[in-house]
Design a protein around this motif. Structure first.
Motif, mmCIF file in Angstrom:
data_model
loop_
_atom_site.group_PDB
_atom_site.id
_atom_site.type_symbol
_atom_site.label_atom_id
_atom_site.label_comp_id
_atom_site.label_asym_id
_atom_site.label_seq_id
_atom_site.Cartn_x
_atom_site.Cartn_y
_atom_site.Cartn_z
ATOM 1 N N ILE B 77 90.823 44.418 30.410
ATOM 2 C CA ILE B 77 91.360 44.764 29.091
ATOM 3 C C ILE B 77 92.818 44.321 28.982
ATOM 4 O O ILE B 77 93.258 43.837 27.931
ATOM 5 N N ALA B 80 92.853 40.757 28.135
ATOM 6 C CA ALA B 80 92.532 40.541 26.722
ATOM 7 C C ALA B 80 93.722 40.875 25.837
ATOM 8 O O ALA B 80 93.972 40.194 24.843
ATOM 9 N N ILE B 81 94.471 41.936 26.219
ATOM 10 C CA ILE B 81 95.653 42.298 25.421
ATOM 11 C C ILE B 81 96.689 41.185 25.479
ATOM 12 O O ILE B 81 97.298 40.816 24.471
ATOM 13 N N LEU B 83 96.105 38.089 25.827
ATOM 14 C CA LEU B 83 95.643 36.915 25.097
ATOM 15 C C LEU B 83 95.564 37.153 23.597
ATOM 16 O O LEU B 83 95.710 36.226 22.815
ATOM 17 N N ALA B 84 95.305 38.398 23.183
ATOM 18 C CA ALA B 84 94.960 38.607 21.781
ATOM 19 C C ALA B 84 95.974 39.435 21.004
ATOM 20 O O ALA B 84 95.776 39.621 19.816
ATOM 21 N N GLU B 85 97.019 39.968 21.626
ATOM 22 C CA GLU B 85 98.055 40.742 20.930
ATOM 23 C C GLU B 85 97.469 41.762 19.956
ATOM 24 O O GLU B 85 97.576 41.615 18.739
ATOM 25 N N PRO B 86 96.857 42.804 20.466
ATOM 26 C CA PRO B 86 96.171 43.721 19.545
ATOM 27 C C PRO B 86 97.074 44.703 18.836
ATOM 28 O O PRO B 86 96.609 45.410 17.960
#
Lengths: 108, 176
Positions: B77, B80-81, B83-86
């Motif tokens: 996770i 993913a954070i 890579l995706a800047e949530p």
């Protein structure tokens, strides 16, 4: 009930699992990014595992079955995380955002 | 007479430490604004869950819980954070509106009340005799004899999910 032996009481674990489920559900409704919802989903997975494990420890003649089942659940949850995060990456690449409100194109 | 008079008290304290870590980590994961802190909350809750598993007579699952949840899930996770800047911008209306939060709280409280009531008042039958003790040795034997199909299916699921994740994340990637 002796307070010092509370860890031998199945009700404590069952209530804790219910609390974890409620927290996860609350987060699942409340979060508005895909990763936040995924984390809440993991909390719900944890609640399910704790519940199964408590029942397995106290009420099942053969506790080995529960262990194998929990291993199965953990494998499923790891697979789910891998797939969900790759979808998150793919969505971010297309939309430059993973907020649920902005990727509701098919809402109609 | 117990050789360690304080051991019962210690067991009690450590139990509530783990239970508190589970609930506190979960609450932190849900209520914090930043997703990276949410992951930290998930990791804390996983440590607490591992402790719960330990108290439930399964040190094996406690170890697996830490390995998989903290070592694999949280790290994935975090990737993913990165890579995706949530995270949302600070000035944007981040979370949903207040009525939505209250509704979510009511739903969660209702679910908690129902499930906890079932767990406490349910007519649970304690088995008269246990055929195994659930030790690591018994789990290993069961995985390779009775439940070997489950083990193979898990392996297949993990393989397929890895391939699927690669295929989904790879598509649409192009050189600018």
């Amino acid at each position: 009930m002796n307070l010092l032996e509370i860890h031998q009481d199945p009700a404590v674990y069952l209530v804790l699992a219910a609390l974890l489920l409620a927290i996860g559900l609350f987060g699942f409704i409340r979060r508005n990014t895909l990763v936040g919802m995924l984390i809440s989903g993991e909390l719900i997975f944890g609640a399910a595992m704790l519940n199964l494990m408590a029942v397995n420890r106290f009420f099942v003649p053969d506790p080995t079955v529960g262990h194998v089942f929990i291993l199965f659940v953990m494998g499923l949850s790891a697979a789910e995380v891998a797939i969900a995060l790759s979808i998150v990456i793919a969505v971010y690449r297309n939309y430059r955002s993973i907020r649920t409100r902005e990727i509701a194109e098919m809402q109609g | 007479m117990n050789a360690f008079p304080a051991s019962e008290f210690l067991i009690f304290v450590i139990f509530w430490l783990f239970a508190g870590a589970t609930v506190g980590g979960a609450l932190f994961a849900v209520f914090t604004k930043w997703i990276i802190r949410s992951v930290c909350g998930l990791a804390t809750a996983s440590v607490g869950l591992a402790g719960m598993f330990y108290y439930l007579n399964s040190p094996f699952l406690a170890m697996i819980q830490i390995l998989i949840y903290i070592g694999a899930v949280c790290i994935t996770i975090v990737f993913a954070i990165m890579l995706a800047e949530p995270d949302e911008p600070v000035d944007a209306p981040g979370m949903h509106s207040v009525p939505w939060n209250i509704g979510a709280g009511i739903v969660a409280a209702a679910i908690f009340w129902g499930v906890a009531r079932l767990g406490v008042t349910g007519d649970w039958q304690t088995p008269a005799v246990r055929v195994s003790d659930g030790s690591v040795e018994m789990i290993g034997v069961a995985l390779l004899t009775t439940h070997s199909l489950a083990l193979e299916v898990v392996a297949l699921i993990l393989l397929v999910s890895i391939l699927g994740a690669l295929a989904i994340a790879r598509k649409g990637r192009h050189i600018e």
